[in-house]
Write a protein that holds these residues in place. Structure first.
Motif, PDB file in Angstrom:
ATOM      1  N   SER A  28       0.838  -1.206   0.000  1.00  0.00           N
ATOM      2  CA  SER A  28       0.000   0.000   0.000  1.00  0.00           C
ATOM      3  C   SER A  28       0.868   1.249   0.000  1.00  0.00           C
ATOM      4  CB  SER A  28      -0.924   0.009   1.221  1.00  0.00           C
ATOM      5  OG  SER A  28      -1.735  -1.152   1.237  1.00  0.00           O
ATOM      6  N   ALA A  29       0.828   1.975  -1.088  1.00  0.00           N
ATOM      7  CA  ALA A  29       1.660   3.175  -1.222  1.00  0.00           C
ATOM      8  C   ALA A  29       1.321   4.224  -0.178  1.00  0.00           C
ATOM      9  CB  ALA A  29       1.509   3.758  -2.624  1.00  0.00           C
ATOM     10  N   GLN A  30       0.019   4.315   0.213  1.00  0.00           N
ATOM     11  CA  GLN A  30      -0.376   5.327   1.189  1.00  0.00           C
ATOM     12  C   GLN A  30       0.139   5.033   2.591  1.00  0.00           C
ATOM     13  OE1 GLN A  30      -2.373   3.261  -0.424  1.00  0.00           O
ATOM     14  NE2 GLN A  30      -4.155   2.619   0.757  1.00  0.00           N
ATOM     15  N   LEU A  31       0.653   3.801   2.773  1.00  0.00           N
ATOM     16  CA  LEU A  31       1.198   3.430   4.088  1.00  0.00           C
ATOM     17  C   LEU A  31       2.724   3.521   4.125  1.00  0.00           C
ATOM     18  CD1 LEU A  31      -0.992   0.310   4.982  1.00  0.00           C
ATOM     19  CD2 LEU A  31      -1.370   2.705   5.569  1.00  0.00           C
ATOM     20  N   HIS A  32       3.306   4.076   3.087  1.00  0.00           N
ATOM     21  CA  HIS A  32       4.761   4.231   3.059  1.00  0.00           C
ATOM     22  C   HIS A  32       5.158   5.510   3.791  1.00  0.00           C
ATOM     23  CE1 HIS A  32       5.194   1.448  -0.713  1.00  0.00           C
ATOM     24  NE2 HIS A  32       4.741   0.838   0.355  1.00  0.00           N
ATOM     25  N   THR A  33       4.910   5.508   5.078  1.00  0.00           N
ATOM     26  CA  THR A  33       5.225   6.633   5.957  1.00  0.00           C
ATOM     27  C   THR A  33       6.087   6.106   7.099  1.00  0.00           C
ATOM     28  OG1 THR A  33       3.268   6.286   7.347  1.00  0.00           O
ATOM     29  CG2 THR A  33       3.013   7.733   5.412  1.00  0.00           C
ATOM     30  N   PRO A  34       6.765   7.007   7.838  1.00  0.00           N
ATOM     31  CA  PRO A  34       7.611   6.544   8.949  1.00  0.00           C
ATOM     32  C   PRO A  34       6.873   5.676   9.955  1.00  0.00           C
ATOM     33  CG  PRO A  34       8.098   8.822   8.455  1.00  0.00           C
ATOM     34  CD  PRO A  34       6.911   8.454   7.608  1.00  0.00           C
ATOM     35  N   MET A  35       5.648   6.058  10.323  1.00  0.00           N
ATOM     36  CA  MET A  35       4.908   5.297  11.321  1.00  0.00           C
ATOM     37  C   MET A  35       4.713   3.850  10.898  1.00  0.00           C
ATOM     38  SD  MET A  35       1.119   5.995  12.915  1.00  0.00           S
ATOM     39  CE  MET A  35       0.255   5.597  11.388  1.00  0.00           C
ATOM     40  N   TYR A  36       4.276   3.642   9.662  1.00  0.00           N
ATOM     41  CA  TYR A  36       4.032   2.289   9.181  1.00  0.00           C
ATOM     42  C   TYR A  36       5.322   1.553   8.843  1.00  0.00           C
ATOM     43  CZ  TYR A  36      -0.835   3.617   9.167  1.00  0.00           C
ATOM     44  OH  TYR A  36      -2.076   4.028   9.563  1.00  0.00           O
ATOM     45  N   TYR A  37       6.362   2.280   8.535  1.00  0.00           N
ATOM     46  CA  TYR A  37       7.683   1.677   8.349  1.00  0.00           C
ATOM     47  C   TYR A  37       8.142   1.034   9.656  1.00  0.00           C
ATOM     48  CZ  TYR A  37      12.747   1.452   7.465  1.00  0.00           C
ATOM     49  OH  TYR A  37      14.038   1.046   7.331  1.00  0.00           O
ATOM     50  N   PHE A  38       7.952   1.754  10.764  1.00  0.00           N
ATOM     51  CA  PHE A  38       8.310   1.201  12.068  1.00  0.00           C
ATOM     52  C   PHE A  38       7.373   0.055  12.461  1.00  0.00           C
ATOM     53  CE2 PHE A  38       9.887   5.723  12.868  1.00  0.00           C
ATOM     54  CZ  PHE A  38      11.191   5.399  12.501  1.00  0.00           C
ATOM     55  N   LEU A  39       6.098   0.186  12.121  1.00  0.00           N
ATOM     56  CA  LEU A  39       5.144  -0.881  12.429  1.00  0.00           C
ATOM     57  C   LEU A  39       5.505  -2.171  11.695  1.00  0.00           C
ATOM     58  CD1 LEU A  39       1.670   0.920  12.407  1.00  0.00           C
ATOM     59  CD2 LEU A  39       2.877   0.006  14.377  1.00  0.00           C
ATOM     60  N   SER A  40       5.936  -2.047  10.453  1.00  0.00           N
ATOM     61  CA  SER A  40       6.312  -3.248   9.697  1.00  0.00           C
ATOM     62  C   SER A  40       7.543  -3.907  10.304  1.00  0.00           C
ATOM     63  CB  SER A  40       6.555  -2.891   8.225  1.00  0.00           C
ATOM     64  OG  SER A  40       7.661  -2.029   8.084  1.00  0.00           O
ATOM     65  N   ASN A  41       8.471  -3.098  10.785  1.00  0.00           N
ATOM     66  CA  ASN A  41       9.652  -3.656  11.427  1.00  0.00           C
ATOM     67  C   ASN A  41       9.318  -4.264  12.780  1.00  0.00           C
ATOM     68  OD1 ASN A  41      12.521  -3.138  10.096  1.00  0.00           O
ATOM     69  ND2 ASN A  41      11.204  -1.417   9.515  1.00  0.00           N
ATOM     70  N   LEU A  42       8.372  -3.663  13.501  1.00  0.00           N
ATOM     71  CA  LEU A  42       7.925  -4.257  14.759  1.00  0.00           C
ATOM     72  C   LEU A  42       7.280  -5.610  14.494  1.00  0.00           C
ATOM     73  CD1 LEU A  42       7.483  -3.959  17.849  1.00  0.00           C
ATOM     74  CD2 LEU A  42       5.238  -3.004  17.301  1.00  0.00           C
ATOM     75  N   SER A  43       6.484  -5.694  13.426  1.00  0.00           N
ATOM     76  CA  SER A  43       5.865  -6.965  13.054  1.00  0.00           C
ATOM     77  C   SER A  43       6.922  -8.001  12.700  1.00  0.00           C
ATOM     78  CB  SER A  43       4.915  -6.759  11.867  1.00  0.00           C
ATOM     79  OG  SER A  43       3.821  -5.944  12.224  1.00  0.00           O
TER      80      SER A  43
END
Length: 312
Positions: A70-85
């Motif tokens: 999802s291109a709209q989720l390519h933000t710092p917050m979701y970048y960190f969330l993906s790494n947390l996952s």
């Protein structure tokens, strides 16, 4: 025998202990005690943890895939969330598959090499999760308290550097602690735990583990106290900003998101501190088993609640 048990050969204990002090262990294989010794509970626990692990794997893989596609989720917050996952997925996969196998197998053993590898990876991802939660709290602090500077402060380069630092701290901490555990001689094979962790392993040593206990205490203390304080300070500023939100609905939604994250942070840091920031004789290994399981289940549940809130 696949390992030497000093208890079954009393006349050989002095020789074994003398050998152990010469920087090598008499144990080549460990026995994992597991969560329970009651046979009638093995299958129910297997099914329970298989379900939890399956949900964890699917949830984290789904989160990573969703954010990546999802291109709209390519933000710092979701970048960190993906790494947390990713950290959570790896953290769970280090211990759970072996535990599931042990529920349905008659011989719950793990090789010395496998045990040390499990310990190394476990510490890597535990420490990484500490710092990832801290980075996420800092990201929310900048977004809520310094919104005009958010894009500058949380640039792509800064976010990448923060994530690299998170994994580097995990690798450094794990290398130090596992390196010390490799030098410890072990004279007993039975680990009263469901995976290879520092505290249960130290109880099997036939030498003085004061240096290891001291190092573990200070490293765990540094990681927990420093990151915990950073999270608390970040959220103190965040809550202060939330209180200045004019609408009741806005304050309520912000408080709901913060409370979920803080619950996850509190459970993770609380159980981690209980397990490592105390003398090794302060509580039973049964209590540490419970704390470890609570940390796995409750942190995941709280973080999933937080993630659902952020994606809505």
């Amino acid at each position: 025998h696949r390992f030497l048990d000093p208890l079954s050969h009393p006349h050989r204990v002095p020789n074994q202990r003398r050998m152990a002090t010469e920087n090598h262990s008499t144990v080549t294989e460990f026995i994992l005690g597991g969560l329970t010794s009651r046979p009638e509970l093995q299958l129910p626990l297997f099914l329970l943890f298989l379900g939890i692990y399956s949900i964890t794997v699917l949830g984290n893989l789904g989160m990573i895939t969703l954010i990546w596609l999802s291109a709209q989720l390519h933000t710092p917050m979701y970048y960190f969330l993906s790494n947390l996952s990713l950290v959570d997925l790896c953290y769970s996969s280090v211990t759970t598959p072996k535990m599931l196998v042990n529920f349905v197998s008659e011989k719950n053993t793990i090789s010395y090499t496998g045990c040390m590898c499990q310990l190394y990876l476990f510490i890597v991802f535990v420490v990484a999760e500490c710092y990832m939660l801290t980075v996420m709290a800092y990201d929310r602090y900048v977004a809520i308290c310094r919104p005009l500077f958010y894009n500058t402060v949380m640039s792509h380069q800064v976010c990448s550097l923060l994530v690299v630092t998170v994994y580097a701290m995990g690798l450094i901490g794990s290398t130090i602690e596992t390196g010390m555990m490799l030098k410890v001689p072990y004279c007993e094979p039975l680990i009263s735990h469901y995976f290879c962790d520092i505290v249960p392993l130290m109880k099997l040593s036939c030498s003085n583990t004061y240096d290891v206990e001291t190092t573990t205490f200070f490293l765990a203390g540094f990681n927990i106290v420093v990151t915990g304080l950073m999270v608390l300070i970040s959220y103190a500023f965040i809550l202060s900003s939330i209180l200045h939100i004019s609408t009741t609905e806005g304050r309520s939604k912000a408080f709901s998101t913060c409370s979920s994250h803080l619950m996850a942070v509190g459970m993770f840091y609380g159980t981690t501190a209980f397990m490592y920031l105390k003398p090794s004789t302060a509580s039973s290994l049964a209590q540490e088993n419970v704390a470890s399981v609570l940390r796995n289940k409750e942190v995941k549940a709280a973080m999933q609640k937080t993630l659902r809130g952020k994606l809505n």
